[in-house]
Design a protein around this motif. Structure first.
Motif, mmCIF file in Angstrom:
data_model
loop_
_atom_site.group_PDB
_atom_site.id
_atom_site.type_symbol
_atom_site.label_atom_id
_atom_site.label_comp_id
_atom_site.label_asym_id
_atom_site.label_seq_id
_atom_site.Cartn_x
_atom_site.Cartn_y
_atom_site.Cartn_z
ATOM 1 N N ALA A 1 -3.519 -5.423 -10.989
ATOM 2 C CA ALA A 1 -4.124 -4.472 -11.917
ATOM 3 C C ALA A 1 -5.254 -3.741 -11.229
ATOM 4 O O ALA A 1 -5.784 -4.202 -10.221
ATOM 5 N N GLU A 2 -5.591 -2.588 -11.772
ATOM 6 C CA GLU A 2 -6.790 -1.902 -11.326
ATOM 7 C C GLU A 2 -7.839 -2.155 -12.407
ATOM 8 O O GLU A 2 -7.573 -1.999 -13.598
ATOM 9 N N CYS A 3 -8.997 -2.599 -11.959
ATOM 10 C CA CYS A 3 -10.087 -2.898 -12.881
ATOM 11 C C CYS A 3 -11.016 -1.683 -12.881
ATOM 12 O O CYS A 3 -11.471 -1.244 -11.828
ATOM 13 N N LEU B 1 0.835 -1.203 0.000
ATOM 14 C CA LEU B 1 0.000 0.000 0.000
ATOM 15 C C LEU B 1 0.868 1.251 0.000
ATOM 16 O O LEU B 1 2.067 1.199 0.274
ATOM 17 N N ALA B 2 0.209 2.374 -0.283
ATOM 18 C CA ALA B 2 0.948 3.620 -0.464
ATOM 19 C C ALA B 2 0.763 4.572 0.705
ATOM 20 O O ALA B 2 -0.289 4.602 1.332
ATOM 21 N N GLU B 3 1.781 5.372 0.960
ATOM 22 C CA GLU B 3 1.636 6.524 1.860
ATOM 23 C C GLU B 3 1.100 7.672 1.033
ATOM 24 O O GLU B 3 0.910 7.540 -0.179
ATOM 25 N N ILE C 1 3.970 6.409 -3.080
ATOM 26 C CA ILE C 1 3.316 7.580 -2.482
ATOM 27 C C ILE C 1 2.180 8.025 -3.393
ATOM 28 O O ILE C 1 2.378 8.250 -4.586
ATOM 29 N N LYS C 2 0.993 8.119 -2.804
ATOM 30 C CA LYS C 2 -0.113 8.552 -3.657
ATOM 31 C C LYS C 2 -0.273 10.061 -3.586
ATOM 32 O O LYS C 2 0.001 10.690 -2.564
ATOM 33 N N TYR C 3 -0.707 10.599 -4.695
ATOM 34 C CA TYR C 3 -0.911 12.040 -4.806
ATOM 35 C C TYR C 3 -2.331 12.227 -5.325
ATOM 36 O O TYR C 3 -2.610 11.966 -6.498
ATOM 37 N N LYS C 4 -3.205 12.593 -4.395
ATOM 38 C CA LYS C 4 -4.605 12.791 -4.779
ATOM 39 C C LYS C 4 -4.975 14.237 -4.496
ATOM 40 O O LYS C 4 -4.282 14.935 -3.768
ATOM 41 N N ARG C 5 -6.104 14.660 -5.006
ATOM 42 C CA ARG C 5 -6.519 16.031 -4.711
ATOM 43 C C ARG C 5 -6.989 16.113 -3.267
ATOM 44 O O ARG C 5 -7.525 15.147 -2.727
HETATM 45 P P1 ATP Z 1 -7.235 4.585 -1.817
HETATM 46 O O1 ATP Z 1 -8.575 4.684 -1.188
HETATM 47 O O2 ATP Z 1 -6.529 5.897 -1.979
HETATM 48 O O3 ATP Z 1 -7.226 3.769 -3.081
HETATM 49 P P2 ATP Z 1 -6.069 2.371 -0.433
HETATM 50 O O4 ATP Z 1 -5.814 2.292 1.038
HETATM 51 O O5 ATP Z 1 -7.102 1.477 -1.019
HETATM 52 O O6 ATP Z 1 -6.354 3.873 -0.766
HETATM 53 P P3 ATP Z 1 -3.413 2.833 -1.248
HETATM 54 O O7 ATP Z 1 -2.295 1.871 -1.198
HETATM 55 O O8 ATP Z 1 -3.367 3.918 -0.256
HETATM 56 O O9 ATP Z 1 -4.755 2.032 -1.198
HETATM 57 O O10 ATP Z 1 -3.459 3.463 -2.684
HETATM 58 C C1 ATP Z 1 -3.114 2.645 -3.755
HETATM 59 C C2 ATP Z 1 -4.359 2.030 -4.376
HETATM 60 O O11 ATP Z 1 -4.577 2.653 -5.619
HETATM 61 C C3 ATP Z 1 -4.151 0.581 -4.666
HETATM 62 O O12 ATP Z 1 -4.691 -0.237 -3.649
HETATM 63 C C4 ATP Z 1 -4.853 0.357 -5.991
HETATM 64 O O13 ATP Z 1 -6.158 -0.142 -5.790
HETATM 65 C C5 ATP Z 1 -4.998 1.735 -6.589
HETATM 66 N N1 ATP Z 1 -4.192 1.975 -7.796
HETATM 67 C C6 ATP Z 1 -4.649 2.531 -8.941
HETATM 68 N N2 ATP Z 1 -3.686 2.674 -9.830
HETATM 69 C C7 ATP Z 1 -2.540 2.210 -9.271
HETATM 70 C C8 ATP Z 1 -1.199 2.108 -9.704
HETATM 71 N N3 ATP Z 1 -0.813 2.530 -10.906
HETATM 72 N N4 ATP Z 1 -0.308 1.580 -8.838
HETATM 73 C C9 ATP Z 1 -0.658 1.157 -7.612
HETATM 74 N N5 ATP Z 1 -1.929 1.241 -7.141
HETATM 75 C C10 ATP Z 1 -2.863 1.758 -7.958
#
Ligand code: ATP
Length: 584
Positions: free
Chosen positions: A301-303, A229-231, A424-428
């Motif tokens: 993958a993301e579906c 998972l991402a920060e 690291i995620k970058y969201k609005r």
């Molecule tokens: P969020 O609600 O922001 O998706 P989360 O806790 O489900 O949070 P995070 O690890 O914080 O998950 O954010 C990464 C999520 O984003 C992954 O679980 C995945 O479902 C989705 N995602 C979409 N595109 C990608 C990508 N290119 N690489 C990794 N994860 C991705």
């Protein structure tokens, strides 16, 4: 092994509030467990029979359990129910009634763990007509042979209320102490668990083959890997700094995460929570089968839901229609999906989880054959925060949530089961909705594919810039058109068709067909976003960016009463964008 040993351990564990003591009791129990039962005892202590991803639930409703208790004790269901109202726990009620049934204990056959497990397994797996009575009889049979204390825990287990509070990490601690030579073994055990999601399997390998074998533990097809998972950070500068000045940034698609396990023709799909969701997505199964060019593989993958006509991405909510158990064939047609693959963890015998991300990405590019419905996540590799910001805007405008920026360093392994700084995620940091419709001018069109072959698949729309007397593009629209619209629109536009972009139209996009700005249509979208592509208000809100409408949809209203110059103006779009920001 006698089940009484398990029940006694449960009682002690239940009686303590101290985690260390709880671990000690668990260590005791695990040490008393013979190797061939270790996995089963581990599952049982967590109120399960199998690892979660197998989706096997014992799941006996309280009402049915009461019938079994009645059979085993000879007391009426009414009596049991009214006592249950007092205790609030059918386990305790059962214990009480069994204590009063002294003479029956002469005929008891002491329960073994094997018998309990086997019977619970039968209860869990029996389905079909008449299965309820069969389950009740099986459970009553167990209760007849159980001591009152054992019965309490059996009842709690079958009704899903064991709740001893033994977390996965507690089991790992206990295993490390009991069989791993001490707490130091905890890390390797944890990794084995993270790449298999199966505590029972980890326990079994440890007990039968030792900690060295655990160190060699590899991912395997069929065992879901706990997701990395991402920060989160809120600016490109911070992100680049954290990732050592450079990163690979990928679109963050807004859909459902899928971990696909492929073994020849067999494909299994696991959700982010590692539920087996294979049966809900036969289309995704087919896509993996066809587009993953390796015999065995695990990819992530993301579906994403896509518009059936244009192939454009749709909002996350639309995918939720796919979360169903029935009428799946209909859902596939109505809510089609695309897969955006973003990681590979295993290929043909090679465990890739400890390889740096760029290596994994290279393998991904080798094994994924991209097609209309399967793509590798769009990415850039950059050390430039401005480029990152533009890429972010582009992602949002294209229907994504933002970016996931990933480390390209040598130690960028796949951190199974962890939320860390390698991603690291970058969201609005705001969420907004577009409440008003806008009237926009058609300035161009793109040819359609699939069902829309031979007509336009999408239109290029513009807002009016009064000051400059120009038309600035604000979206590409493919949604909301009925079959009738699709016939009517080319007819309406034909008289205005010209061989090149109209001089009053500002566009960075190259349309297939251009029109003199004349036809106005009404559009609603999800929101207004910054856009590196569209020219509306270019450079006004931010240097190098214009404004765009996200998820635009035709409302069905042709504003033939309006001239092109009566369309929504660029200034109005700017105002709408600003008021969205204020509403946060
Ligand atoms: P969020 O609600 O922001 O998706 P989360 O806790 O489900 O949070 P995070 O690890 O914080 O998950 O954010 C990464 C999520 O984003 C992954 O679980 C995945 O479902 C989705 N995602 C979409 N595109 C990608 C990508 N290119 N690489 C990794 N994860 C991705």
């Amino acid at each position: 092994m006698m089940y009484s040993l398990v029940a006694e351990a449960y009682e002690k564990i239940e009686g303590t509030t101290k985690r260390l003591e709880m671990t000690d009791y668990l260590v005791d129990l695990l040490k008393k467990t013979p190797p061939d039962l270790i996995d089963k005892v581990v599952y049982l202590t967590q109120g399960k029979l199998y690892p979660d991803y197998m989706g096997v639930e014992i799941g006996i409703a309280e009402k049915l359990a009461i019938r079994a208790v009645s059979k085993a004790t000879g007391r009426s269901e009414k009596e049991i129910s009214s006592d249950l109202e007092v205790t609030g726990d059918l386990g305790e009620t059962t214990q009480k009634f069994l204590e009063k049934r002294l003479q029956a204990s002469l005929f008891r056959r002491p329960l073994t763990v094997q018998t309990v497990y086997r019977t619970l397994d039968k209860i869990a797996k029996t389905t079909g007509s008449g299965s309820m009575d069969y389950k009740i009889n099986l459970l009553a049979g167990l209760l007849v042979d159980a001591t009152p204390k054992e019965a309490k825990y059996i009842i709690r287990t079958v009704t899903g209320k064991l709740r001893l509070g033994i977390a996965d990490m507690t089991v790992l601690d206990a295993l490390a102490i009991a069989y791993g030579g001490g707490k130091e073994a905890r890390d390797v055990l944890e990794r084995a668990y993270n790449i298999s999601s199966d505590l029972g399997k980890v326990a079994k390998v440890l007990v039968t083959s030792g900690v060295e074998e655990i160190k060699r533990f590899k991912v395997s097809v069929g065992n879901p890997i706990r997701p990395m998972l991402a920060e989160r950070l809120s600016s490109p500068q911070e992100i680049l700094e954290k990732l050592g000045g450079k990163c690979i940034a990928e679109y963050k698609y807004d859909g459902e995460r899928m971990q696909a396990h492929k073994d020849g023709n067999k494909v299994m799909l696991f959700s982010r929570r590692l539920e087996n969701i294979t049966s809900q997505y036969p289309d995704a199964v087919q896509l993996i089968r066809e587009n993953v060019k390796a015999k065995t593989a695990i990819v992530e993958a993301e579906c994403v839901a896509v518009d059936p006509d244009t192939g454009e991405m749709r909002p996350f909510q639309e995918l939720m229609h796919r979360r169903r158990k029935h009428e799946i064939a209909e859902a596939i047609v109505e809510y089609p999906i695309s897969l955006f693959v973003f990681d590979v963890l295993y290929v043909d015998g090679r465990d890739l989880t400890l390889e740096p991300y760029l290596n994994r990405h290279k393998v991904l590019e080798e094994i994924i054959e991209e097609g209309d419905r399967v793509k590798i996540a769009t990415y850039i590799i950059t050390d430039d925060s401005e480029k990152l910001e533009r890429f972010f805007e582009e992602a949002i405008e294209n229907g994504c949530e933002g970016l996931v920026c990933k480390s390209v360093s040598e130690d960028s392994v796949y951190q199974a089961g962890a939320r860390g700084w390698l991603w690291i995620k970058y969201k609005r940091d705001y969420k907004s909705e577009m409440t008003d419709t806008v009237d926009l001018v058609v300035v161009g069109a793109f040819y359609g594919r699939g069902k829309r072959a031979g007509t336009y698949g999408a239109l290029l729309l513009a807002a009016y810039n009064k000051r400059e007397d120009t038309f600035e593009t604000v979206c590409k629209i493919g949604s909301g058109f009925t079959d009738e619209d699709l016939k009517k629109i080319p007819e309406l536009l034909e008289p205005h068709r010209i061989p090149h972009r109209h001089p009053r139209v500002k566009s960075t996009l190259e349309a297939d067909v251009w029109f003199t700005p004349r036809i106005v249509i009404e559009v609603i979208g999800a929101e207004i976003t910054l856009s590196p592509v569209h020219t509306c208000a270019m450079g006004i809100m931010r240097k190098g960016s214009g404004l765009a409408i996200r998820f635009p949809r035709f409302t069905g209203n042709y504003r033939l009463d309006k001239a092109a110059e009566d369309a929504t103006t660029v200034d109005e779009i700017i105002e709408m964008y600003k008021s969205q920001l204020k509403r946060v």
